[in-house]
Write a protein that holds these residues in place. Sequence first.
Motif, short mmCIF file in Angstrom:
data_model
loop_
_atom_site.label_atom_id
_atom_site.label_comp_id
_atom_site.label_asym_id
_atom_site.label_seq_id
_atom_site.Cartn_x
_atom_site.Cartn_y
_atom_site.Cartn_z
N LEU A 102 0.80 -1.23 0.00
CA LEU A 102 0.00 0.00 0.00
C LEU A 102 0.84 1.28 0.00
CD1 LEU A 102 -2.58 -1.07 2.73
CD2 LEU A 102 -2.95 -1.03 0.26
N GLY A 103 2.10 1.19 0.45
CA GLY A 103 2.91 2.40 0.53
C GLY A 103 4.12 2.19 1.42
N ILE A 104 4.68 3.31 1.90
CA ILE A 104 5.89 3.28 2.72
C ILE A 104 5.50 3.45 4.20
CG2 ILE A 104 8.11 4.41 3.16
CD1 ILE A 104 7.89 2.85 0.48
N GLY A 105 5.88 2.49 5.05
CA GLY A 105 5.52 2.57 6.46
C GLY A 105 5.86 1.27 7.18
N GLU A 106 5.83 1.22 8.53
CA GLU A 106 5.71 2.43 9.26
C GLU A 106 7.09 3.03 9.48
OE1 GLU A 106 4.46 1.66 13.52
OE2 GLU A 106 4.25 -0.37 12.72
N ILE A 107 7.22 4.27 9.04
CA ILE A 107 8.46 5.00 9.20
C ILE A 107 8.20 6.09 10.25
CG2 ILE A 107 9.22 4.51 6.86
CD1 ILE A 107 8.33 7.37 6.09
N GLY A 108 9.24 6.73 10.73
CA GLY A 108 9.00 7.77 11.73
C GLY A 108 10.17 7.93 12.66
N LEU A 109 9.87 8.18 13.93
CA LEU A 109 10.92 8.39 14.92
C LEU A 109 10.63 7.54 16.14
CD1 LEU A 109 11.19 12.32 14.77
CD2 LEU A 109 12.75 10.65 13.71
N ASN A 110 11.72 7.17 16.85
CA ASN A 110 11.59 6.41 18.08
C ASN A 110 12.14 7.21 19.26
OD1 ASN A 110 11.22 4.08 19.78
ND2 ASN A 110 13.43 3.76 19.64
N LYS A 111 13.44 7.58 19.16
CA LYS A 111 14.06 8.39 20.22
C LYS A 111 14.37 9.80 19.73
CE LYS A 111 14.08 5.51 23.61
NZ LYS A 111 13.04 5.84 24.61
N ASN A 112 13.88 10.15 18.54
CA ASN A 112 14.07 11.49 17.97
C ASN A 112 15.55 11.82 17.75
OD1 ASN A 112 11.28 11.73 18.24
ND2 ASN A 112 11.42 12.82 20.17
N SER A 113 16.37 10.82 17.42
CA SER A 113 17.80 11.08 17.25
C SER A 113 18.07 11.67 15.87
CB SER A 113 18.59 9.78 17.42
OG SER A 113 18.42 8.96 16.27
N GLU A 142 7.17 10.23 26.71
CA GLU A 142 7.71 11.59 26.81
C GLU A 142 8.29 12.10 25.50
OE1 GLU A 142 8.89 8.97 28.36
OE2 GLU A 142 11.08 8.87 28.21
N ASP A 143 8.59 11.18 24.56
CA ASP A 143 9.16 11.62 23.27
C ASP A 143 8.08 11.92 22.24
OD1 ASP A 143 11.88 11.22 24.08
OD2 ASP A 143 11.53 9.06 23.89
N LYS A 144 6.81 11.66 22.55
CA LYS A 144 5.78 11.71 21.52
C LYS A 144 5.51 13.11 20.97
CE LYS A 144 2.35 8.78 21.50
NZ LYS A 144 2.56 8.07 20.22
N TRP A 145 5.34 14.08 21.88
CA TRP A 145 4.97 15.42 21.41
C TRP A 145 6.07 15.99 20.52
CZ3 TRP A 145 6.42 20.49 21.15
CH2 TRP A 145 5.42 21.40 20.81
N LYS A 146 7.31 15.95 21.01
CA LYS A 146 8.43 16.50 20.25
C LYS A 146 8.62 15.73 18.94
CE LYS A 146 13.34 17.52 20.38
NZ LYS A 146 14.62 16.94 20.78
N GLY A 147 8.53 14.40 19.02
CA GLY A 147 8.71 13.57 17.83
C GLY A 147 7.65 13.85 16.78
N THR A 148 6.41 13.99 17.21
CA THR A 148 5.33 14.28 16.27
C THR A 148 5.56 15.62 15.59
OG1 THR A 148 3.83 12.98 17.66
CG2 THR A 148 2.81 14.45 16.04
N ARG A 149 5.99 16.61 16.39
CA ARG A 149 6.29 17.95 15.87
C ARG A 149 7.39 17.86 14.79
NH1 ARG A 149 2.97 21.67 16.19
NH2 ARG A 149 3.52 21.63 14.02
N LEU A 150 8.48 17.13 15.10
CA LEU A 150 9.59 16.98 14.15
C LEU A 150 9.12 16.30 12.86
CD1 LEU A 150 12.40 15.77 16.62
CD2 LEU A 150 12.44 17.91 15.30
N ILE A 151 8.32 15.24 13.02
CA ILE A 151 7.83 14.49 11.85
C ILE A 151 6.95 15.39 10.98
CG2 ILE A 151 6.24 12.64 11.17
CD1 ILE A 151 7.30 11.12 13.75
N LEU A 152 6.05 16.13 11.61
CA LEU A 152 5.16 17.01 10.83
C LEU A 152 5.98 18.06 10.08
CD1 LEU A 152 2.10 17.58 13.21
CD2 LEU A 152 2.25 16.08 11.22
N ASP A 153 7.05 18.55 10.70
CA ASP A 153 7.90 19.55 10.02
C ASP A 153 8.54 18.95 8.77
OD1 ASP A 153 7.28 21.51 11.81
OD2 ASP A 153 9.10 21.28 13.02
#
Length: 266
Positions: A102-113, A142-153
């Motif tokens: 269906l596409g590319i996934g799941e990609i993203g961040l874990n520890k925001n490194s 605790e990493d979710k808010w910052k990680g989501t912000r970085l991913i959306l950027d």
Amino acid sequence: MRYIEPHAHMVSRTSEDYERMVLAGCEAVCEPAFWAGYDRCSADGFHDYFSQLTRHEPRRAARFGLKHFCWLGLNSKEAEDLSLAEEVLALLPEFLGQPNVLGIGEIGLNKNSRNELRVLEMQVDFAARHHQLILVHTPHLEDKWKGTRLILDVLKNDRRLRPERILIDHVEEHTVGMVLDSGMWAGMTLYPETKCTSARAIDMLETYGREKLWMNSACDWGVSDPLAVPRAALEMRKRGHPPGAIEQVLFDNPKRFLRQSGKFTL
Ligand SMILES: [Zn+2]
């Protein structure tokens, strides 16, 4: 009741789980590529895994009359090694043409490194070049808010991408708003221990509307429930949600998003 399980790691589950899901009304299951519970030693390990997701697992699901789809990519927990990431990315074109991808996934961040972010950018670029849908894993606790912000950027900065072709998964109360405001879809993961309970997911539906939200079990090798989605439907019924609203969240919404791949059929 009928439903689509849009995020389940079936390679970790028994065939009996497939049977129970079908008995509960499941009409399709979608399996994003993820961590195996241990770090794979080489790109060959990923090659075997992608073969499993595209060839073996659809056959196992078909024994129960269930359609199986998957997403391919390098998960963030194994994204520290940049040269391994390049090797894994080089494998993807071989599998992209398979009928259940269906596409590319799941990609993203874990520890925001820094390296995770670099690998995320590489995979987003790959998805844009190959016109693929994107399914995103967001970090926990605790990493979710910052990680989501970085991913959306990262996603918003790529002008080739259309927000309605991206789903950000594992949202919680403090991240769902920013995801929906960006025009992307949001996934709520129902997990017995971490992530989100049925009650919290339904609270979010009641607060943010049903338009671009779905629910999934993300059942994997950990403590998780392959029937979490139909159980949440029962919870919706108890709260007085009409059958049409339940059908929209459990069936119509995943179908609407996934059909954009051009491969999702029931
Ligand atoms: Zn997952």
